[in-house]
Design a protein around this motif. Structure first.
Motif, PDB file in Angstrom:
ATOM      1  N   ALA A 159       0.834  -1.220   0.044  1.00  0.00           N
ATOM      2  CA  ALA A 159      -0.085  -0.044  -0.144  1.00  0.00           C
ATOM      3  C   ALA A 159       1.007   1.232  -0.086  1.00  0.00           C
ATOM      4  O   ALA A 159       1.480   1.650   1.048  1.00  0.00           O
ATOM      5  CB  ALA A 159      -0.833  -0.036   1.069  1.00  0.00           C
ATOM      6  N   PRO A 160       0.958   1.978  -1.179  1.00  0.00           N
ATOM      7  CA  PRO A 160       2.201   2.780  -1.257  1.00  0.00           C
ATOM      8  C   PRO A 160       1.964   4.092  -0.710  1.00  0.00           C
ATOM      9  O   PRO A 160       2.694   4.830  -0.182  1.00  0.00           O
ATOM     10  CB  PRO A 160       2.205   3.041  -2.775  1.00  0.00           C
ATOM     11  N   ARG A 161       0.678   4.666  -0.588  1.00  0.00           N
ATOM     12  CA  ARG A 161       0.259   6.231  -0.163  1.00  0.00           C
ATOM     13  C   ARG A 161      -0.053   5.995   1.320  1.00  0.00           C
ATOM     14  O   ARG A 161      -0.569   4.987   1.844  1.00  0.00           O
ATOM     15  CB  ARG A 161      -0.784   6.626  -1.147  1.00  0.00           C
ATOM     16  N   GLU A 162       0.108   7.310   1.833  1.00  0.00           N
ATOM     17  CA  GLU A 162      -0.376   7.469   3.236  1.00  0.00           C
ATOM     18  C   GLU A 162      -2.006   7.000   3.484  1.00  0.00           C
ATOM     19  O   GLU A 162      -2.390   6.564   4.544  1.00  0.00           O
ATOM     20  CB  GLU A 162      -0.026   8.603   3.739  1.00  0.00           C
ATOM     21  N   ASP A 163      -2.672   7.539   2.513  1.00  0.00           N
ATOM     22  CA  ASP A 163      -3.874   7.304   2.571  1.00  0.00           C
ATOM     23  C   ASP A 163      -4.782   6.114   1.899  1.00  0.00           C
ATOM     24  O   ASP A 163      -5.930   5.759   1.622  1.00  0.00           O
ATOM     25  CB  ASP A 163      -4.885   8.464   1.773  1.00  0.00           C
ATOM     26  N   ASP A 164      -3.608   4.991   1.664  1.00  0.00           N
ATOM     27  CA  ASP A 164      -3.855   3.702   1.200  1.00  0.00           C
ATOM     28  C   ASP A 164      -3.963   2.525   2.354  1.00  0.00           C
ATOM     29  O   ASP A 164      -4.131   1.562   2.311  1.00  0.00           O
ATOM     30  CB  ASP A 164      -2.962   3.227   0.022  1.00  0.00           C
ATOM     31  N   VAL A 165      -3.636   3.122   3.650  1.00  0.00           N
ATOM     32  CA  VAL A 165      -3.988   2.495   4.898  1.00  0.00           C
ATOM     33  C   VAL A 165      -4.522   3.172   5.836  1.00  0.00           C
ATOM     34  O   VAL A 165      -4.869   4.439   5.829  1.00  0.00           O
ATOM     35  CB  VAL A 165      -2.306   2.207   5.532  1.00  0.00           C
ATOM     36  N   TRP A 166      -5.098   2.652   6.960  1.00  0.00           N
ATOM     37  CA  TRP A 166      -5.927   3.347   7.923  1.00  0.00           C
ATOM     38  C   TRP A 166      -5.083   3.952   8.880  1.00  0.00           C
ATOM     39  O   TRP A 166      -5.710   4.898   9.304  1.00  0.00           O
ATOM     40  CB  TRP A 166      -6.447   2.074   8.705  1.00  0.00           C
ATOM     41  N   SER A 167      -3.738   3.787   9.123  1.00  0.00           N
ATOM     42  CA  SER A 167      -2.883   4.353   9.911  1.00  0.00           C
ATOM     43  C   SER A 167      -1.507   4.459   9.529  1.00  0.00           C
ATOM     44  O   SER A 167      -0.725   3.576   9.602  1.00  0.00           O
ATOM     45  CB  SER A 167      -3.055   4.223  11.388  1.00  0.00           C
ATOM     46  N   HIS A 168      -1.021   5.578   8.549  1.00  0.00           N
ATOM     47  CA  HIS A 168       0.245   5.482   8.052  1.00  0.00           C
ATOM     48  C   HIS A 168       1.168   5.401   9.259  1.00  0.00           C
ATOM     49  O   HIS A 168       2.317   4.747   9.098  1.00  0.00           O
ATOM     50  CB  HIS A 168       0.311   6.933   7.392  1.00  0.00           C
ATOM     51  N   LYS A 169       1.043   6.276  10.343  1.00  0.00           N
ATOM     52  CA  LYS A 169       2.119   6.226  11.324  1.00  0.00           C
ATOM     53  C   LYS A 169       2.223   4.868  12.240  1.00  0.00           C
ATOM     54  O   LYS A 169       3.211   4.427  12.239  1.00  0.00           O
ATOM     55  CB  LYS A 169       1.685   7.356  12.546  1.00  0.00           C
ATOM     56  N   GLN A 170       1.015   4.070  12.231  1.00  0.00           N
ATOM     57  CA  GLN A 170       0.900   2.970  13.095  1.00  0.00           C
ATOM     58  C   GLN A 170       1.299   1.929  12.223  1.00  0.00           C
ATOM     59  O   GLN A 170       1.764   0.683  12.632  1.00  0.00           O
ATOM     60  CB  GLN A 170      -0.482   2.637  13.619  1.00  0.00           C
ATOM     61  N   LEU A 171       1.608   1.761  10.641  1.00  0.00           N
ATOM     62  CA  LEU A 171       1.792   0.849   9.914  1.00  0.00           C
ATOM     63  C   LEU A 171       3.071   1.007   9.442  1.00  0.00           C
ATOM     64  O   LEU A 171       3.640   0.185   8.228  1.00  0.00           O
ATOM     65  CB  LEU A 171       0.695   0.686   8.662  1.00  0.00           C
ATOM     66  N   LEU A 172       3.898   2.108   9.674  1.00  0.00           N
ATOM     67  CA  LEU A 172       5.485   2.251   8.889  1.00  0.00           C
ATOM     68  C   LEU A 172       6.219   1.038   9.241  1.00  0.00           C
ATOM     69  O   LEU A 172       7.119   0.883   8.630  1.00  0.00           O
ATOM     70  CB  LEU A 172       5.769   3.558   9.624  1.00  0.00           C
TER      71      LEU A 172
END
Length: 261
Positions: free
Chosen positions: A153-166
């Protein structure tokens, strides 16, 4: 114009009825399936053919991986590639009569630990995507569409939480960098985001969630890309979120796009 869909079905034999339902309800001209988990000769094609999908190219193996392209339009087998020399059935290509080649790809998931030194599956994933980059750089695609479960999932808005999935496999910076490098090498255009440029967008929700819909902790792992010479012909993208709520569903849902070619 033709409409194309991509769907990680997570066992085509187990979910034959869901595939048939999608073909009846949505009637894409072409359906690309990943994770079929079946040898080609065991894929249940009879029902699909009755629904008008008489053209099939596929690569399979028992219990794992496997990719298939079902089509109402005439297609010819355009080969496959053993990416990263894994010996897996993760790619098949088909050519339409108008000369457009459709690539159906299933990128390795990569395991749980995002460290190639301790996780062979993660190393295989990075090598797979790096080879995509090198191949596209050496032979820039033309009149081509590439779809599938890229497991990134490349974009920050391609995941429910960019910070938590880094630090979670599928959204780590190294995976995203590899995928974007492959995209840039081929000049590929992300058709889904060309059509839906803003906002959270997911195509996968974990089986682990007690209520996937309420939790909505999704990721956009399934993609439709087009080579730059035909990208402007792409339109009508949509993600069929409701399919995740069907009985005994895959954890992925279909992603659609249409092309005026």
């Amino acid at each position: 114009m033709f409409t194309l869909a991509t769907w990680n079905i997570n066992s085509v034999r187990l979910r034959e009825g869901l595939v048939a339902r999608l073909l009846r309800d949505e009637a894409p001209d072409i359906l690309c399936l990943q994770e079929c988990k079946s040898p080609v000769d065991k894929i249940p094609l009879a029902q699909f053919r009755e629904l008008g999908y008489g053209h099939v190219v596929a690569r399979g193996q028992k219990g794992y991986n496997g990719v298939a392209i079902l089509s109402r339009l005439p297609i010819e087998d355009a080969g496959d590639r053993d990416w990263a020399r894994l010996g897996h059935a993760r790619h098949v290509a088909a050519r339409l009569e108008n000369g457009v080649t459709i690539h159906n790809i299933y990128v390795p998931a990569g395991g749980d630990i995002p460290d190639r030194a301790v996780n062979e599956k993660f190393a295989q994933k990075l090598d797979f995507v790096a080879e995509m980059r090198d191949v596209f750089h050496a032979d820039r695609p033309e009149r081509a569409i590439m779809v599938g479960d890229f497991n990134i999932a490349p974009r920050e808005d391609d995941v429910w939480s960019h910070k938590q999935l880094l630090k979670v496999v599928s959204h780590t910076p190294i995976e995203v960098d590899h995928l974007l490098a492959a995209q840039e090498a081929g000049g590929w255009v992300d058709i889904t985001r060309q059509d839906i440029p803003e906002g959270q967008l997911y195509s996968w929700w974990s089986y682990r969630a007690r209520d996937w819909d309420a939790a909505d902790r999704g990721r956009r792992l399934d993609h439709v890309w087009a080579s730059p010479d035909i990208a402007q012909a792409g339109h009508g993208s949509r993600v069929l979120r409701g399919v995740r709520g069907w009985d005994q569903p895959s954890d992925h849902v279909p992603v659609f796009a249409s092309f005026d070619l």
